[in-house]
Design an enzyme around this catalytic site. Sequence first.
Site, PDB file in Angstrom:
ATOM      1  N   THR A 238      31.637  39.050  42.618  1.00  0.00           N
ATOM      2  CA  THR A 238      32.174  39.269  41.279  1.00  0.00           C
ATOM      3  C   THR A 238      33.559  39.919  41.283  1.00  0.00           C
ATOM      4  OG1 THR A 238      31.155  41.457  41.045  1.00  0.00           O
ATOM      5  CG2 THR A 238      29.826  39.563  40.387  1.00  0.00           C
ATOM      6  N   ASP A 239      34.183  39.846  40.114  1.00  0.00           N
ATOM      7  CA  ASP A 239      35.444  40.553  39.916  1.00  0.00           C
ATOM      8  C   ASP A 239      35.134  41.970  39.427  1.00  0.00           C
ATOM      9  OD1 ASP A 239      34.772  40.351  37.209  1.00  0.00           O
ATOM     10  OD2 ASP A 239      36.257  38.793  36.789  1.00  0.00           O
ATOM     11  N   ALA A 240      36.135  42.700  39.025  1.00  0.00           N
ATOM     12  CA  ALA A 240      35.957  44.093  38.606  1.00  0.00           C
ATOM     13  C   ALA A 240      35.067  44.223  37.367  1.00  0.00           C
ATOM     14  CB  ALA A 240      37.315  44.741  38.333  1.00  0.00           C
TER      15      ALA A 240
END
Length: 143
Positions: free
Chosen positions: A20-22
């Site tokens: 995932t991203d942030a």
Amino acid sequence: MGIEMDSIFRLPVRVYIEDTDAGGIVFHAKYLHFMERARTEWVRSRGVALRSGLEENISYVVQKLGIHYRKAGKLDDQLLVTAELTAIGRVWMTFRQEVIRQSDNELLASADVKVACVALDTGRPRALPQAMSALAATEQNNH
């Protein structure tokens, strides 16, 4: 490891933080990783050893890819990633793939992926090995 229904192979995958991203949303390139795993497990589930192909100077590369991102996957989602052989040529195979969230059966991404067989040492196209051609022909006849 995977689930077989009809001619569609399904690989269960969980979304981890590394995917995932942030914001906890699946990073777009990770869908390609999930699809690669499903194609690899599709081959393994049919008894074709990938390591022996490497020993025989055989590799497979993505030649063409069309992907449609539809909805966002999120951290901890449980997914089913499909792989279905849709066409075959002398040196290539085409797969239809989907990434589906299990909890609501939501389609997150779909792709058509053309994979070419190449000589590992030169990267030049080569005919699919007999085991892979036979496997692909069997799959096509089962449609």
